[in-house]
Design an enzyme around this catalytic site. Structure first.
Site, PDB file in Angstrom:
ATOM      1  N   CYS A  81    -101.547 -36.704  67.615  1.00  0.00           N
ATOM      2  CA  CYS A  81    -101.948 -35.303  67.801  1.00  0.00           C
ATOM      3  C   CYS A  81    -101.162 -34.362  66.898  1.00  0.00           C
ATOM      4  CB  CYS A  81    -101.814 -34.899  69.261  1.00  0.00           C
ATOM      5  SG  CYS A  81    -102.823 -35.942  70.310  1.00  0.00           S
ATOM      6  N   CYS A 201    -106.224 -30.547  82.226  1.00  0.00           N
ATOM      7  CA  CYS A 201    -106.279 -31.490  81.104  1.00  0.00           C
ATOM      8  C   CYS A 201    -106.974 -30.798  79.926  1.00  0.00           C
ATOM      9  CB  CYS A 201    -107.093 -32.732  81.464  1.00  0.00           C
ATOM     10  SG  CYS A 201    -106.434 -33.671  82.859  1.00  0.00           S
ATOM     11  N   SER A 202    -106.507 -31.064  78.719  1.00  0.00           N
ATOM     12  CA  SER A 202    -107.134 -30.441  77.557  1.00  0.00           C
ATOM     13  C   SER A 202    -108.565 -30.940  77.396  1.00  0.00           C
ATOM     14  CB  SER A 202    -106.325 -30.717  76.289  1.00  0.00           C
ATOM     15  OG  SER A 202    -106.103 -32.092  76.130  1.00  0.00           O
ATOM     16  N   HIS A 328    -109.112 -29.461  72.149  1.00  0.00           N
ATOM     17  CA  HIS A 328    -108.111 -30.264  71.443  1.00  0.00           C
ATOM     18  C   HIS A 328    -108.780 -31.341  70.591  1.00  0.00           C
ATOM     19  CE1 HIS A 328    -104.564 -32.351  70.404  1.00  0.00           C
ATOM     20  NE2 HIS A 328    -104.389 -33.078  71.482  1.00  0.00           N
TER      21      HIS A 328
END
Lengths: 380, 144
Positions: A81, A201-202, A328
Site C-alpha cells: 500500500c 474498513c477502507s 483505497h
C-alpha cells in the site's frame, strides 16, 4: 541539491470502473496532471509508475502506449500500500540526483471486492481461521487492540474515526462515497473483525492519481504560482521489534519515518497544518496520531473525542475522507493523498479547505512493511 | 501416495516449527539467537535483530504464555467457521505466536489482556490437503 516541486497533480474520482483497463485509468490521471501543469507528455523525461495488482505487467509502459510513446525511462514500482508513495519518491529522487528536471509519477489500481490478505501459501492447508487470521481487518484490529491494552482506547473512540472521515468525504466530490455515518450506524454495522465494523474498513475501489515533479530551475521557468515544494520524502522498512514477524508492527516503521521526515524538513509536528494518513482501518488512524507526533503517547483517544483532528480542529486529519470513505486503490493511494494536501496548500479545496494551510504531511503504510511519508509546503 | 498409505504415516504438522508429532510429544520450536536472544519461529541462519550469523539455536518453546492482543473475527473466507478469536500470545521466556484462542466465549467482555493461556495440540479442524493428508495444529486456551 535542487529542491523538488510539484507543478501538476490530479486524481480521477475514485469508483468502480470494470470496463476500463489499468493503463487506461493511469493514462487518464496522467493526462489530468499534465494539463494541471500545462505540460505535454513530450516534456516528461521519465515516468515512475506505481501499481500492485499487475506488478509484473509493465503498467508504466502501457500507460505511455495510451498517451505517447516518447521512449523515456519507465520504472514500475510495487511496495504494497506504499506503492504510490514509492513511485512518487523515486521520481523525487531522480530530480534530487540531478538526472532529470521534469518527471511524471503515476499511481493506479483496479480492485476486486472483499477481504484482502490471508490467502496463504499453496503448500499444505489454509491457515486462515486455524492459526488466527491474516485478513487485513483482523491484523489491524489486533494492532488497535494493542493500543487498547496500552491506553484503554475504546471501540467507540475507534468508531469516531470513521464518523469523522465519512463526514469529511461529503465535502469531497472525488471521494467514492459522500455519506454521513452517525456513530451508532458505524458501531452497529456488520462486525468484520472486532473492533472494526464494515464502516471502519477502507473501501476497495479503482483509482488513479498522477503528479508532475520538477527541479527548482524548471519550476522557476514555469512559474511558482501553484507550485508545491517537497520538503521531505522518506521511505522506511520495518525495523526489528519483538513481535513484528508475527504481528506486523506498523508503529515502529512509522515512527522511524516520521523522525526522518521532520529532520529532513527541519520542521516539527507543531508546524503541520493538515495530515492525510493511512486510515486503512479506523483502528490504524488512532495509532498514527501518536506515531506521527500529532499528540503525545496515550492522547490519541482524546484527540478524536475533542475533535482536534476534524476539519476546523487543531490539525485536521484525512479531510479528503481518507481511505475509509474516499477509497483505497492500493497503488494510487500514495499519490492521491499528495494530491489532497497539495490542493489545500494551493487553497483550491473549496468546501473542505483547511484555512491558511502552509505545510501538510502524507503518510502510507504498506504491510510487510513499508512506510512512506512526504512533507509538502506552500511556495507562494 | 494413496490416502490409505498416508493415513498409515499419520498426520503432518501444520507448520514446520511444530515438532514432536512422531513421538507423541508435540511442541513448538523456536530459534534463538545466541548473540542477542531474539526468538524466531522457523529455521534460519542469520538473526534479523542483530545480524549475527550461525548462532541460531533450536529451543523448545514453553506451552504457557499470556494474551498480548486479539481480534474477534466475524467475517472470513468462505468455509471458515466464525466467529473465532485470533490471538497474539507472548510465550513465557520469549517468542510470540499467533493462533486461535479456543474454549472461551468470543466476546470482549470475557477476554482480558495478559490472561494466562496454554498451548494445546489437535486435529487441524478437519482440514486436509489435496493429497488427503490430515494435519495437527496448535491452539491456545485459557490456562487451567
Amino acid at each position: 541539491m535542487s529542491d523538488v516541486y510539484v507543478v501538476g497533480i490530479d486524481m480521477i474520482k475514485f469508483g468502480r470502473f470494470p470496463e476500463k483497463t489499468v493503463p487506461q485509468l493511469g493514462a487518464k490521471a496522467a493526462l489530468m496532471a499534465l494539463d494541471d501543469a500545462d505540460l505535454a507528455i513530450q516534456d516528461m523525461q521519465a515516468l515512475y509508475c506505481g501499481n500492485l495488482g499487475q506488478a509484473s505487467a509493465m503498467v508504466g509502459q502501457r500507460i505511455l502506449q495510451e498517451i505517447g510513446q516518447t521512449g523515456i525511462c519507465v520504472v514500475n514500482c510495487a511496495n504494497a500500500c506504499a506503492t504510490g508513495a514509492t513511485a512518487f519518491r523515486e521520481a523525487w529522487m531522480s530530480i534530487k540526483a540531478g538526472v532529470y528536471d521534469v518527471v511524471l509519477a503515476v499511481g493506479v489500481e483496479q480492485m476486486g471486492k472483499g477481504l484482502l490478505g490471508g490467502a496463504g501459501g499453496a503448500k499444505g492447508i489454509s491457515k486462515e481461521g486455524l492459526l488466527g487470521s491474516s485478513t487485513m481487518p483482523a491484523v489491524f484490529a489486533e494492532a488497535g487492540m494493542e493500543h487498547t491494552r496500552q491506553h484503554g482506547t475504546t471501540f467507540e473512540q475507534f468508531a469516531k474515526v470513521s464518523v469523522k472521515n465519512h463526514h469529511h468525504s461529503t465535502l469531497n466530490p472525488k471521494a467514492m462515497y459522500q455519506i454521513e455515518t452517525p456513530l451508532e450506524t458505524v458501531m452497529n454495522a456488520e462486525m468484520i473483525s472486532y473492533p472494526n465494523t464494515k464502516l471502519m474498513c477502507s473501501v476497495n475501489v479503482d483509482g488513479a492519481a498522477a503528479a508532475v515533479l520538477v527541479s527548482e530551475k524548471k519550476a522557476k521557468e514555469l512559474g511558482m504560482q501553484r507550485a508545491v515544494r517537497v520538503k521531505a520524502s522518506v521511505l522506511t522498512s520495518d525495523p526489528y521489534t519483538n513481535r513484528d514477524l508475527v504481528m506486523p508492527d506498523v508503529n515502529a516503521v512509522t515512527r522511524r519515518a516520521a523522525k526522518e521526515a521532520y529532520e529532513m524538513a527541519s520542521l516539527g509536528p507543531e508546524d503541520i497544518d493538515l495530515v492525510e494518513l493511512h486510515d486503512c482501518f479506523a483502528t490504524a488512524e488512532i495509532l498514527h496520531y501518536e506515531n506521527l507526533g500529532l499528540c503525545k503517547d496515550g492522547e490519541a483517544g482524546r484527540l478524536i473525542d475533542e475533535g482536534e483532528v476534524a476539519l476546523g480542529g487543531r490539525v485536521p486529519v484525512n479531510v479528503s475522507g481518507g481511505l475509509l470513505s474516499k477509497g483505497h486503490p492500493l497503488g494510487a493511494t500514495g499519490i492521491a493523498n499528495i494530491y489532497e494536501v497539495s490542493t489545500h496548500l494551493r487553497a483550491e479545496a473549496e468546501k473542505r479547505q483547511v484555512e491558511g494551510a502552509k505545510i501538510g504531511m502524507t503518510h502510507v503504510i504498506g504491510l510487510g512493511s513499508a512506510c512512506g511519508i512526504h512533507i509538502l509546503e506552500k511556495v507562494v | 501416495m494413496s490416502e490409505s498409505e498416508q493415513a498409515a504415516k499419520g498426520p503432518l504438522p501444520v507448520v514446520s516449527w511444530l515438532k514432536g508429532i512422531d513421538t507423541d510429544d508435540p511442541f513448538l520450536e523456536g530459534h534463538k539467537c545466541g548473540a542477542c536472544g531474539a526468538v524466531f519461529l522457523g529455521e534460519r541462519e542469520v538473526c534479523s535483530s542483530c545480524g549475527t550469523r550461525n548462532q541460531m539455536n533450536a529451543v523448545r518453546l514453553p506451552n504457557k504464555g499470556r494474551l498480548y492482543s486479539y481480534s474477534i473475527v466475524h467475517r472470513s473466507f468462505p468455509g471458515v467457521e466464525v466467529p473465532y478469536i485470533s490471538a497474539i500470545v507472548d510465550l513465557d521466556d520469549g517468542g510470540t505466536v499467533k493462533g486461535n484462542l479456543i474454549n472461551i466465549e468470543p466476546d470482549p467482555a470475557n477476554i482480558s489482556f495478559d490472561m494466562p493461556v496454554e498451548v494445546v495440540f489437535g486435529d487441524a479442524l478437519g482440514r486436509k490437503d489435496r493429497d488427503g493428508n490430515s494435519y495437527i495444529a496448535y491452539f491456545f486456551q485459557p490456562a487451567t
